[in-house]
Design an enzyme around this catalytic site. Sequence first.
Site, PDB file in Angstrom:
ATOM      1  N   ASP A  20      57.884 132.954 -48.023  1.00 12.51           N
ATOM      2  CA  ASP A  20      59.267 132.874 -47.338  1.00 12.51           C
ATOM      3  C   ASP A  20      60.112 133.962 -48.455  1.00 12.51           C
ATOM      4  OD1 ASP A  20      61.875 132.079 -46.275  1.00 12.51           O
ATOM      5  OD2 ASP A  20      62.221 130.844 -47.784  1.00 12.51           O
ATOM      6  N   SER A  21      61.358 134.313 -47.733  1.00 14.42           N
ATOM      7  CA  SER A  21      62.191 135.186 -48.724  1.00 14.42           C
ATOM      8  C   SER A  21      62.288 134.504 -50.080  1.00 14.42           C
ATOM      9  CB  SER A  21      63.217 135.585 -48.127  1.00 14.42           C
ATOM     10  OG  SER A  21      64.316 134.330 -48.054  1.00 14.42           O
ATOM     11  N   CYS A  83      59.648 131.261 -42.637  1.00 11.83           N
ATOM     12  CA  CYS A  83      60.779 132.037 -42.569  1.00 11.83           C
ATOM     13  C   CYS A  83      61.054 132.302 -41.379  1.00 11.83           C
ATOM     14  CB  CYS A  83      60.618 133.200 -43.436  1.00 11.83           C
ATOM     15  SG  CYS A  83      62.219 134.419 -43.623  1.00 11.83           S
ATOM     16  N   GLU A 162      69.725 129.440 -52.413  1.00 11.67           N
ATOM     17  CA  GLU A 162      68.615 130.244 -53.186  1.00 11.67           C
ATOM     18  C   GLU A 162      69.053 130.428 -54.807  1.00 11.67           C
ATOM     19  OE1 GLU A 162      65.722 131.270 -52.080  1.00 11.67           O
ATOM     20  OE2 GLU A 162      64.913 132.221 -54.056  1.00 11.67           O
ATOM     21  N   CYS A 194      66.866 127.942 -40.391  1.00 12.41           N
ATOM     22  CA  CYS A 194      66.627 128.880 -41.474  1.00 12.41           C
ATOM     23  C   CYS A 194      65.863 127.842 -42.204  1.00 12.41           C
ATOM     24  CB  CYS A 194      67.751 129.541 -42.030  1.00 12.41           C
ATOM     25  SG  CYS A 194      67.642 130.137 -43.721  1.00 12.41           S
ATOM     26  N   HIS A 196      65.727 127.868 -45.444  1.00 12.53           N
ATOM     27  CA  HIS A 196      66.851 127.110 -46.555  1.00 12.53           C
ATOM     28  C   HIS A 196      67.586 126.172 -46.440  1.00 12.53           C
ATOM     29  CE1 HIS A 196      65.470 131.261 -48.354  1.00 12.53           C
ATOM     30  NE2 HIS A 196      66.144 130.644 -49.463  1.00 12.53           N
TER      31      HIS A 196
HETATM   32  N1  DGL Z   1      64.366 131.264 -45.262  1.00 14.99           N
HETATM   33  C1  DGL Z   1      64.673 132.475 -44.303  1.00 14.99           C
HETATM   34  C2  DGL Z   1      64.743 131.816 -42.903  1.00 14.99           C
HETATM   35  O1  DGL Z   1      64.184 130.835 -42.534  1.00 14.99           O
HETATM   36  C3  DGL Z   1      65.460 133.306 -44.459  1.00 14.99           C
HETATM   37  C4  DGL Z   1      66.613 133.251 -45.858  1.00 14.99           C
HETATM   38  C5  DGL Z   1      66.908 134.671 -45.969  1.00 14.99           C
HETATM   39  O2  DGL Z   1      68.153 135.152 -45.441  1.00 14.99           O
HETATM   40  O3  DGL Z   1      66.467 135.370 -46.780  1.00 14.99           O
HETATM   41  O4  DGL Z   1      65.189 132.631 -41.892  1.00 14.99           O
END
Ligand code: DGL
Length: 273
Positions: A20-21, A83, A162, A194, A196
């Site tokens: 993931d990011s 992600c 984050e 997302c 996150h």
């Molecule tokens: N966790 C990522 C997602 O599911 C994105 C978060 C980011 O913008 O880096 O889209």
Amino acid sequence: MTSLSPRANETESMHVGVFDSGIGGLSVLRAVRESMPYAVLSYFADSAHAPYGERADGHVLERSHKVAKHLIDQGAKVLVLACNTATAIAIDRLRARWPALPMVGVEPGLKPAVALSRTRRVAVMATPATLRSDRFERLAQTHAGTAFVHRIPCPGLAALIEGGDLAHPRLLELLAEHCASIKRFEVDVVVLGCTHYSFVRDGIERLLGPGVTVIDTAQAVANQVVRLSGPMRARTSMPISLRLMTSGDATSLRTVASGWLDVSCQVEAWPSV
Ligand code: DGL
């Protein structure tokens, strides 16, 4: 979430690479770990290059290729893009580059949301990049039917999560703003689009109240990983093998992972990936 099957003789403990990011994909990793306790798991948080959801598509593509290659070099036999943003932008290209490698992506759970909705009004909270992608447009065209899909881009939200302070005033303010807008549209199902956002799911549920169901796809993704991984033998030694890596700060990933996954393990810093 479709792909090729792994090699038929791959019955030893399967090595699954997840990325993931940043920390968001830990919600998916947790579900994969619970569903595949004997798998070898490698997780890469690309925190030095986050947030993906507010960058150009080219950045997300380039980073996804680099991180996927790194996980494959480390021995991953199945790849999970934990992600939504990377899936929306990069999974087709990654599949074209590694056609024999089973890959599972994460997409906003629009189909289950529409199936669940009684009011035929659902909302999708996601990054701007996910919501503007062709892949999301196709998902909506395929699964929304006659339901109204309220798209809620949440710039800044993933970056605040984050950052690790889930009581940060700006984070609470953003959640309140988005939930107020969702309530105005009188939806009864909200999709966390997302990974996150799973970290603030409780807060979102509280703000929306009991009439709104919040869903994510972490368990559905884990189920798909199990299907693609084929039969596995239980390892006789350690029941869990988990490796955490990051392009960013190892300490903050370790802190979040130990709370979220209930394991304390070393985090390797890979700034050069
Ligand atoms: N966790 C990522 C997602 O599911 C994105 C978060 C980011 O913008 O880096 O889209």
